[in-house]
Design an enzyme around this catalytic site. Structure first.
Site, PDB file in Angstrom:
ATOM      1  N   ASP A   1      32.042  15.594  -9.638  1.00 44.79           N
ATOM      2  CA  ASP A   1      33.407  15.923 -10.079  1.00 44.79           C
ATOM      3  C   ASP A   1      34.329  15.999  -8.867  1.00 44.79           C
ATOM      4  O   ASP A   1      35.441  15.459  -8.876  1.00 44.79           O
ATOM      5  CB  ASP A   1      33.440  17.288 -10.799  1.00 44.79           C
ATOM      6  CG  ASP A   1      32.628  17.316 -12.084  1.00 44.79           C
ATOM      7  OD1 ASP A   1      32.813  16.416 -12.914  1.00 44.79           O
ATOM      8  OD2 ASP A   1      31.820  18.253 -12.256  1.00 44.79           O
TER       9      ASP A   1
ATOM     10  N   TRP B   1      32.831  24.330 -16.663  1.00 46.75           N
ATOM     11  CA  TRP B   1      33.941  23.805 -15.865  1.00 46.75           C
ATOM     12  C   TRP B   1      35.252  24.549 -16.153  1.00 46.75           C
ATOM     13  O   TRP B   1      36.101  24.657 -15.293  1.00 46.75           O
ATOM     14  CB  TRP B   1      34.144  22.317 -16.156  1.00 46.75           C
ATOM     15  CG  TRP B   1      33.047  21.410 -15.684  1.00 46.75           C
ATOM     16  CD1 TRP B   1      33.023  20.777 -14.475  1.00 46.75           C
ATOM     17  CD2 TRP B   1      31.858  21.009 -16.370  1.00 46.75           C
ATOM     18  NE1 TRP B   1      31.873  20.001 -14.387  1.00 46.75           N
ATOM     19  CE2 TRP B   1      31.150  20.131 -15.525  1.00 46.75           C
ATOM     20  CE3 TRP B   1      31.297  21.314 -17.626  1.00 46.75           C
ATOM     21  CZ2 TRP B   1      29.936  19.534 -15.885  1.00 46.75           C
ATOM     22  CZ3 TRP B   1      30.101  20.724 -17.986  1.00 46.75           C
ATOM     23  CH2 TRP B   1      29.429  19.861 -17.129  1.00 46.75           C
TER      24      TRP B   1
ATOM     25  N   HIS C   1      25.115   9.676 -23.403  1.00 44.28           N
ATOM     26  CA  HIS C   1      23.887   9.193 -22.767  1.00 44.28           C
ATOM     27  C   HIS C   1      23.217   8.083 -23.573  1.00 44.28           C
ATOM     28  O   HIS C   1      22.502   7.255 -23.012  1.00 44.28           O
ATOM     29  CB  HIS C   1      22.913  10.346 -22.526  1.00 44.28           C
ATOM     30  CG  HIS C   1      23.222  11.126 -21.288  1.00 44.28           C
ATOM     31  ND1 HIS C   1      22.279  11.799 -20.556  1.00 44.28           N
ATOM     32  CD2 HIS C   1      24.395  11.332 -20.638  1.00 44.28           C
ATOM     33  CE1 HIS C   1      22.852  12.387 -19.512  1.00 44.28           C
ATOM     34  NE2 HIS C   1      24.141  12.127 -19.556  1.00 44.28           N
TER      35      HIS C   1
ATOM     36  N   ARG D   1      27.442  14.886 -25.347  1.00 44.27           N
ATOM     37  CA  ARG D   1      26.593  14.379 -24.258  1.00 44.27           C
ATOM     38  C   ARG D   1      25.521  13.426 -24.783  1.00 44.27           C
ATOM     39  O   ARG D   1      25.185  12.428 -24.141  1.00 44.27           O
ATOM     40  CB  ARG D   1      25.961  15.563 -23.521  1.00 44.27           C
ATOM     41  CG  ARG D   1      25.265  15.155 -22.247  1.00 44.27           C
ATOM     42  CD  ARG D   1      25.028  16.319 -21.298  1.00 44.27           C
ATOM     43  NE  ARG D   1      24.641  15.803 -19.995  1.00 44.27           N
ATOM     44  CZ  ARG D   1      23.439  15.959 -19.459  1.00 44.27           C
ATOM     45  NH1 ARG D   1      22.512  16.642 -20.095  1.00 44.27           N
ATOM     46  NH2 ARG D   1      23.166  15.435 -18.279  1.00 44.27           N
TER      47      ARG D   1
HETATM   48 FE1  DDH Z   1      28.437  14.970 -17.970  1.00 42.41          FE
HETATM   49  N1  DDH Z   1      27.084  16.289 -17.190  1.00 42.41           N
HETATM   50  N2  DDH Z   1      28.276  13.818 -16.326  1.00 42.41           N
HETATM   51  N3  DDH Z   1      29.661  13.622 -18.837  1.00 42.41           N
HETATM   52  N4  DDH Z   1      28.469  16.105 -19.642  1.00 42.41           N
HETATM   53  C1  DDH Z   1      26.644  17.442 -17.754  1.00 42.41           C
HETATM   54  C2  DDH Z   1      27.071  18.003 -18.926  1.00 42.41           C
HETATM   55  C3  DDH Z   1      27.946  17.361 -19.802  1.00 42.41           C
HETATM   56  C4  DDH Z   1      27.528  14.063 -15.230  1.00 42.41           C
HETATM   57  C5  DDH Z   1      26.576  15.078 -15.097  1.00 42.41           C
HETATM   58  C6  DDH Z   1      26.423  16.111 -15.998  1.00 42.41           C
HETATM   59  C7  DDH Z   1      30.100  12.463 -18.252  1.00 42.41           C
HETATM   60  C8  DDH Z   1      29.937  12.117 -16.909  1.00 42.41           C
HETATM   61  C9  DDH Z   1      29.079  12.737 -16.049  1.00 42.41           C
HETATM   62  C10 DDH Z   1      29.239  15.830 -20.763  1.00 42.41           C
HETATM   63  C11 DDH Z   1      29.913  14.652 -21.037  1.00 42.41           C
HETATM   64  C12 DDH Z   1      30.085  13.608 -20.134  1.00 42.41           C
HETATM   65  C13 DDH Z   1      25.668  18.037 -16.901  1.00 42.41           C
HETATM   66  C14 DDH Z   1      24.916  19.342 -17.180  1.00 42.41           C
HETATM   67  C15 DDH Z   1      25.535  17.219 -15.813  1.00 42.41           C
HETATM   68  C16 DDH Z   1      24.620  17.444 -14.606  1.00 42.41           C
HETATM   69  C17 DDH Z   1      23.727  19.084 -18.085  1.00 42.41           C
HETATM   70  C18 DDH Z   1      22.988  20.357 -18.410  1.00 42.41           C
HETATM   71  O1  DDH Z   1      22.507  21.012 -17.470  1.00 42.41           O
HETATM   72  O2  DDH Z   1      22.899  20.703 -19.602  1.00 42.41           O
HETATM   73  C19 DDH Z   1      27.860  13.124 -14.173  1.00 42.41           C
HETATM   74  C20 DDH Z   1      27.207  13.052 -12.806  1.00 42.41           C
HETATM   75  C21 DDH Z   1      28.846  12.320 -14.678  1.00 42.41           C
HETATM   76  C22 DDH Z   1      29.585  11.254 -13.960  1.00 42.41           C
HETATM   77  O3  DDH Z   1      29.070  10.752 -12.936  1.00 42.41           O
HETATM   78  C23 DDH Z   1      30.787  10.914 -14.209  1.00 42.41           C
HETATM   79  C24 DDH Z   1      30.768  11.637 -19.223  1.00 42.41           C
HETATM   80  C25 DDH Z   1      31.323  10.242 -18.929  1.00 42.41           C
HETATM   81  C26 DDH Z   1      30.760  12.353 -20.401  1.00 42.41           C
HETATM   82  C27 DDH Z   1      31.328  11.957 -21.736  1.00 42.41           C
HETATM   83  O4  DDH Z   1      31.015  12.524 -22.728  1.00 42.41           O
HETATM   84  C28 DDH Z   1      32.302  10.860 -21.836  1.00 42.41           C
HETATM   85  C29 DDH Z   1      29.217  16.975 -21.644  1.00 42.41           C
HETATM   86  C30 DDH Z   1      29.973  17.098 -22.971  1.00 42.41           C
HETATM   87  C31 DDH Z   1      28.408  17.935 -21.044  1.00 42.41           C
HETATM   88  C32 DDH Z   1      28.077  19.343 -21.559  1.00 42.41           C
HETATM   89  C33 DDH Z   1      26.752  19.331 -22.283  1.00 42.41           C
HETATM   90  C34 DDH Z   1      26.356  20.694 -22.803  1.00 42.41           C
HETATM   91  O5  DDH Z   1      25.175  20.811 -23.184  1.00 42.41           O
HETATM   92  O6  DDH Z   1      27.163  21.622 -22.860  1.00 42.41           O
END
Ligand code: DDH
Length: 287
Positions: A228, A179, A38, A34
């Site tokens: 999602d 998930w 970001h 993540r």
């Molecule tokens: Fe995500 N994501 N993500 N995400 N993401 C969260 C957690 C993780 C969105 C929202 C959230 C991608 C796209 C999107 C990962 C990878 C990727 C969380 C929860 C939210 C909310 C955070 C928390 O509470 O800790 C949204 C909205 C989108 C979208 O619009 C598509 C993408 C593109 C990626 C990537 O890596 C390519 C991962 C890994 C996590 C889990 C993190 C953790 O600490 O565990």
């Protein structure tokens, strides 16, 4: 200290810190993925600003964006690696950590090149907040955000498959849960579950709305974000959800390509692979 440019030594140290028995589901991998995402996903193709150069999250203006809540855990975790290899830039370290975490979780090999530089101050990151996706929104929002980075519908769906890894934390995003059943193993399970289970709207005690599924046999509660679910309800996205759910090889191939593209957002290289848009005064280390 490793010699300048010894990325293999850095990779080894990143691998060594992934196993964190006390943290979440036992791995730091998901939060590192993540962080990498970001740090790159701020890119705006129209203004050619944001992206994985700079490591702007070290500054409050970007690090304090509510979308980045919780990522300080990932950054702090990587500090000993930075200390052991001071020549590496944060921008390279964060993206490399994402690649290593994905591969170690059983994901596909991700192409990665070094050479990113770190901003020397926060003057270039004024307009960066609000560029990351909002999980409470639907497909129009997803297209606005990801087209701005230069991705198409297929790439948006492939990228979303990263939600196989990790979980949501109430104290970070407000959403709660994981998930898939095994959130430290990379797979196409996210797509399978998204398209086959009966997801029900759930409102958390905090008032936050998400979707849930309770597996009666294992008493496991799984979740999906509204963003999602938006993939299922959209004609441009839904066929890719089905394809990736049915074909793990296809998902792995497309995910590897699109994650590598994500890590390169905002980076310009010459024919030797050297970064030409350096972001600090002296220029970064060129691999
Ligand atoms: Fe995500 N994501 N993500 N995400 N993401 C969260 C957690 C993780 C969105 C929202 C959230 C991608 C796209 C999107 C990962 C990878 C990727 C969380 C929860 C939210 C909310 C955070 C928390 O509470 O800790 C949204 C909205 C989108 C979208 O619009 C598509 C993408 C593109 C990626 C990537 O890596 C390519 C991962 C890994 C996590 C889990 C993190 C953790 O600490 O565990």
């Amino acid at each position: 200290m490793s010699p300048k440019g010894d990325f293999a030594a850095v990779r080894k140290d990143i691998k060594a810190l992934l196993n964190q028995p006390e943290y979440d589901d036992g791995s730091a991998g998901p939060v590192l993925v993540r962080l990498a995402w970001h740090s790159s996903g701020t890119y705006d193709i129209r203004t050619d600003t944001g992206g994985s150069n700079g490591a702007g999250m070290r500054y409050e203006i970007e690090g304090g964006d509510p979308a980045n809540a919780g990522l300080q855990h990932a950054r702090v975790l990587l500090e000993p690696v930075k200390a052991a290899h001071p020549w590496i830039t944060y921008a390279d370290l964060w993206t490399l950590a994402g690649k290593v975490a994905l591969e170690e979780a059983g994901g596909p090999e991700i192409a990665w090149q070094g050479g990113r530089t770190d901003y020397v101050d926060d003057s270039k990151i004024k307009e960066i907040r609000g560029r990351l996706p909002d999980a409470a929104q639907g497909s129009d929002h997803l297209r606005n955000i990801f087209y701005r980075m230069g991705f198409n519908d297929q790439e948006i769906v492939a990228l979303s498959g990263a939600h196989t890894l990790g979980r949501c934390h109430g104290d970070r995003s407000g959403f709660e849960g994981k998930w898939v059943n095994n959130p430290t193993r990379f797979s196409n399970q996210y797509f399978k579950l998204l398209s086959t289970l009966e997801w029900e709207p759930r409102t958390l005690a905090s008032g936050v709305k998400q979707f849930g599924y309770t597996d009666e046999d294992t008493e496991t509660e799984l979740m999906m974000l509204p963003s999602d679910m938006a993939l299922l309800a959209d004609k441009g996205f839904e066929p890719w959800v089905k394809k990736y759910g049915a074909d793990k090889e296809l998902f792995f191939k497309d995910f590897a390509a699109v994650f590598a593209k994500l890590m390169e957002l905002g980076i310009k290289r010459n024919e030797r692979g050297e970064v030409t848009n350096l972001d600090n005064e002296k220029g970064g280390y060129i691999s």
